[in-house]
Design a protein around this motif. Structure first.
Motif, PDB file in Angstrom:
ATOM      1  N   ARG A 110       0.842  -1.206   0.000  1.00 46.35           N
ATOM      2  CA  ARG A 110       0.000   0.000   0.000  1.00 46.35           C
ATOM      3  C   ARG A 110       0.873   1.250   0.000  1.00 46.35           C
ATOM      4  N   ASP A 111       1.876   1.265   0.854  1.00 46.74           N
ATOM      5  CA  ASP A 111       2.751   2.449   0.933  1.00 46.74           C
ATOM      6  C   ASP A 111       3.506   2.674  -0.371  1.00 46.74           C
ATOM      7  N   LYS A 112       3.799   1.573  -1.077  1.00 45.13           N
ATOM      8  CA  LYS A 112       4.522   1.679  -2.357  1.00 45.13           C
ATOM      9  C   LYS A 112       3.563   1.739  -3.543  1.00 45.13           C
ATOM     10  N   LYS A 113       2.245   1.731  -3.233  1.00 40.63           N
ATOM     11  CA  LYS A 113       1.204   1.803  -4.279  1.00 40.63           C
ATOM     12  C   LYS A 113       1.335   0.666  -5.304  1.00 40.63           C
ATOM     13  N   MET A 114       1.647  -0.539  -4.829  1.00 39.74           N
ATOM     14  CA  MET A 114       1.817  -1.719  -5.697  1.00 39.74           C
ATOM     15  C   MET A 114       0.467  -2.461  -5.747  1.00 39.74           C
ATOM     16  N   LEU A 115      -0.499  -1.862  -6.488  1.00 41.98           N
ATOM     17  CA  LEU A 115      -1.871  -2.359  -6.488  1.00 41.98           C
ATOM     18  C   LEU A 115      -1.981  -3.772  -7.069  1.00 41.98           C
ATOM     19  N   GLN A 116      -1.297  -4.014  -8.199  1.00 43.57           N
ATOM     20  CA  GLN A 116      -1.373  -5.337  -8.829  1.00 43.57           C
ATOM     21  C   GLN A 116      -0.838  -6.414  -7.878  1.00 43.57           C
ATOM     22  N   LYS A 117       0.239  -6.105  -7.183  1.00 41.95           N
ATOM     23  CA  LYS A 117       0.832  -7.050  -6.233  1.00 41.95           C
ATOM     24  C   LYS A 117      -0.160  -7.312  -5.083  1.00 41.95           C
ATOM     25  N   ALA A 118      -0.903  -6.257  -4.701  1.00 45.34           N
ATOM     26  CA  ALA A 118      -1.910  -6.429  -3.649  1.00 45.34           C
ATOM     27  C   ALA A 118      -2.976  -7.423  -4.091  1.00 45.34           C
ATOM     28  N   PHE A 119      -3.417  -7.294  -5.379  1.00 46.82           N
ATOM     29  CA  PHE A 119      -4.420  -8.233  -5.899  1.00 46.82           C
ATOM     30  C   PHE A 119      -3.891  -9.664  -5.863  1.00 46.82           C
ATOM     31  N   GLU A 120      -2.629  -9.848  -6.290  1.00 51.02           N
ATOM     32  CA  GLU A 120      -2.027 -11.192  -6.301  1.00 51.02           C
ATOM     33  C   GLU A 120      -1.970 -11.772  -4.873  1.00 51.02           C
ATOM     34  N   LEU A 121      -1.612 -10.914  -3.952  1.00 52.27           N
ATOM     35  CA  LEU A 121      -1.509 -11.365  -2.552  1.00 52.27           C
ATOM     36  C   LEU A 121      -2.887 -11.691  -1.979  1.00 52.27           C
ATOM     37  N   MET A 122      -3.907 -10.946  -2.406  1.00 52.00           N
ATOM     38  CA  MET A 122      -5.265 -11.232  -1.958  1.00 52.00           C
ATOM     39  C   MET A 122      -5.713 -12.601  -2.461  1.00 52.00           C
ATOM     40  N   ASP A 123      -5.396 -12.895  -3.738  1.00 52.75           N
ATOM     41  CA  ASP A 123      -5.734 -14.221  -4.290  1.00 52.75           C
ATOM     42  C   ASP A 123      -5.004 -15.332  -3.546  1.00 52.75           C
TER      43      ASP A 123
END
Length: 636
Positions: A570-583
């Motif tokens: 979140r702090d690095k604004k890595m949105l795609q990585k956040a989605f992958e981690l959510m999956d």
């Protein structure tokens, strides 16, 4: 008299057999054993008789002169002996062999079997009482093999009259203690062949043996045969007694079959000679307490009172312990007070249960109150009480009080074990009393108690937290020198300490050393600590690589791990990585908590991806639909 004998012997006047016996008896009463032996050797064969030998044997055995007595017996047992053994000889010898303690050396196993066999060969057999006494003694000394040989020597040589149920019972009891089922079955078959009718004690021994071996169904079969419910020749009309019922009920309760035990209680109530007693109810109450059915246990106690059966301290302890173990400490206290009001005082076991229970719920004041009451009532605390208090006081941070209890423990003659030292060391570390920690370590060395892995882990953790990494390193080296390899807790403690001091690079070095040199793989806790520290240090890429490393090594992240990495991306604004981690979190069946939702809700609201958060909460993948519109259906 001895002087007169010497004079007459000098005049070549031979003693009569009767006079010799009388003289020997007087010498024996005067404990003149050496003179008795000398007289026996000097007498000519015409003056010697079986009665004389018996009198001498009595004196020799009484004085502990076993070897001399055996020499006399050897003369008596010779094939053409003029004074072979009689029944009184057997009474003397079998009596000594059956005594629990006697003067002089112990008989060797071969000597016991040899004496019994030789006497039986001369027609001298032990009576049922002496035979039972001998077998009981041998079995108590774990000499079942010798007892087996003795019984079978008597059987084989014609002493069937002596072999009664009591003698067989004594051997069965010994075999049962050693779990020798094969010989037990063989002896039961031999009893049947010889027409020896088993008694209720016989069945009690068999049932007890089977219950201890947890072969309850077989025990029930034996019980049915006892009451004449068997088929064919397997029927015995023996009325079970209260001991047998209690043994079976206890066995049933120990394997979780309390209801079956309850049905036996009802059968006992229909008989006159096997009425339930306090032991019957105690067994059932204990069984239901251990099964967690406290209500039934209390009901049985009430029933016990109604039946006029007086509860014992065992009843009190069973219910108090059961209530405490199932979190009903208040009810346990009330019941204890009720019993005291009825004149039934508790003992050390009662107080131990209450003190341990109050320590377990961190009510140390109440535990100390019962400890003081215990001392006032005259009960001596055992090591468990002291250890419970020391543990509870240390966890509560009351180290001064813990030290007082330690002093009392030592005055009572007990010593601290390594677990107790570990609790104290941990408590002093939390209070930052390093001098007391070293005092404990020195005391351990003086008393010969070796530190274990828990001791070293506690020290490493504390030293790391105060930033004394040099000493922590020395402790780890000493631990390895003592043959103890650092555990995952050891590495976790030092890594966590470096992270707390914001020295993440050093923490990563320890981590890499752990992965490459030690045989201890990092666990979820260590990964979580490092990922959190890296993210806080703005090294999110390296934190993500650790997440990938966890997947490769099969270490499953937990909610804490995900929360740490979500903050970082979140702090690095890595949105795609956040989605992958959510999956990945969904794949790992790892449930989000309120912190997860707080991080993602604020972020996704700001970037217009709230629908993806809804999909995530409902357990649907989100990264595959990243290119779709925010309103795309999660089911697609």
């Amino acid at each position: 008299m001895l002087h007169s004998y010497r004079k007459s012997n000098g005049d070549n006047i031979a003693l009569t057999s009767r006079s010799a016996v009388l003289l020997l008896k007087c010498l024996g009463e005067a404990q003149m054993v050496d003179d008795s032996l000398l007289l026996f050797k000097e007498l000519n064969s015409s003056s010697k008789s079986c009665g004389l030998c018996n009198e001498l044997l009595k004196g020799l055995f009484k004085s502990g002169r076993i070897d001399d007595a055996l020499h006399v017996l050897d003369e008596m047992l010779e094939r053409d002996s003029n004074f072979p053994p009689d029944d009184f000889t057997g009474e003397v010898v079998f009596g000594v062999l059956g005594k629990q303690e006697h003067h002089g050396r112990r008989f060797a196993d071969k000597e016991v079997v040899g004496l019994v066999t030789k006497l039986c060969e001369h027609g001298v057999f032990p009576d049922a009482f002496k035979l039972t006494q001998m077998i009981t003694k041998m079995c108590r000394h774990r000499k079942n093999g010798v007892a087996w040989e003795v019984l079978h020597a008597v059987m084989r040589l014609g002493g069937a009259v002596a072999v009664k149920a009591a003698s067989c019972n004594a051997l069965l009891a010994g075999l049962g203690r050693e779990r020798d089922t094969q010989r037990m079955n063989k002896l039961m078959a031999e009893m049947e062949e010889m027409g020896i009718k088993p008694s209720v004690v016989t069945f009690g021994i068999l049932v007890n043996h089977l219950c201890k071996a947890r072969r309850i169904d077989e025990a029930l079969e034996v019980f049915d045969k006892l009451r004449g419910k068997g088929e064919g020749n397997n029927r015995f009309d023996v009325e079970p007694d209260v001991v047998l019922f209690n043994t079976l009920i206890d066995g049933l309760c120990k394997v979780g079959r309390e209801e079956h035990g309850l049905s036996l209680l009802e059968k006992m109530k229909t008989t006159k000679q096997s009425r339930p007693n306090a032991i019957t109810y105690n067994c059932l109450i204990d069984g239901f307490c251990k099964a967690g059915n406290i209500g039934k246990a209390r009901m049985l106690y009430s029933q016990m009172i109604e039946e006029g059966v007086q509860p014992s301290v065992v009843t009190l302890n069973t219910l108090v312990n059961g209530l405490c173990k199932h979190g009903k400490v208040h009810n346990a206290v009330e019941f204890f007070s009720e019993m005291k009001g009825k004149g039934l005082q508790g003992n050390a076991v009662t107080y131990t249960a209450l003190i341990s229970a109050f320590c377990g719920v961190n009510n140390i004041d109440k535990a100390m109150q019962y400890f003081d009451e215990m001392l006032t009532s005259g009960c001596s605390p055992d090591a468990i009480v002291y250890y419970s208090l020391i543990n509870g006081l240390s966890i509560a941070g009351r180290m001064d009080d813990a030290s007082v209890v330690v002093s009392r423990l030592k005055r009572a003659g007990f010593g601290l074990d390594v677990a107790c030292y570990n609790v104290l060391i941990n408590g002093f570390c939390k209070k930052k009393k390093l001098e007391r920690v070293y005092e404990m370590l020195n005391e351990m060395e003086e008393t010969g108690v070796k530190p274990d892995i828990v001791t070293y882990n506690t020290l490493v953790s504390y030293l790391g937290k105060i930033g004394d990494f040099a000493t922590a390193s020395k402790v780890m080296k000493r631990m390895m020198k003592e043959g103890l390899q650092p555990s995952v807790v050891t590495y976790g403690a030092i890594i966590h300490a470096y992270c707390l001091k914001e020295n993440v690079d050093e923490a990563m070095k320890i981590f890499e050393e752990m992965c490459s040199k030690s045989k201890v793989p990092p666990n979820t806790v260590i990964y979580s600590i490092l990922i959190d520290a890296l993210c806080k240090n703005s090294n999110v890429e390296r934190a993500v690589s650790l997440m990938d490393d966890m997947k490769t090594k099969g270490v499953r992240p937990n909610t804490t791990t995900y929360n740490a990495i979500f903050k970082g991306v979140r702090d690095k604004k890595m949105l795609q990585k956040a989605f992958e981690l959510m999956d990945r979190m969904i794949e790992d069946a790892c449930s989000p908590d309120y912190i997860t939702m707080e991080i993602l809700t604020e972020w996704f609201n700001a970037v217009g991806e709230i629908e993806k958060l809804k999909c995530f909460v409902e357990g649907y993948p989100v990264s595959s639909s990243y290119a779709s519109s925010p309103t795309s259906n999660c089911m697609l």
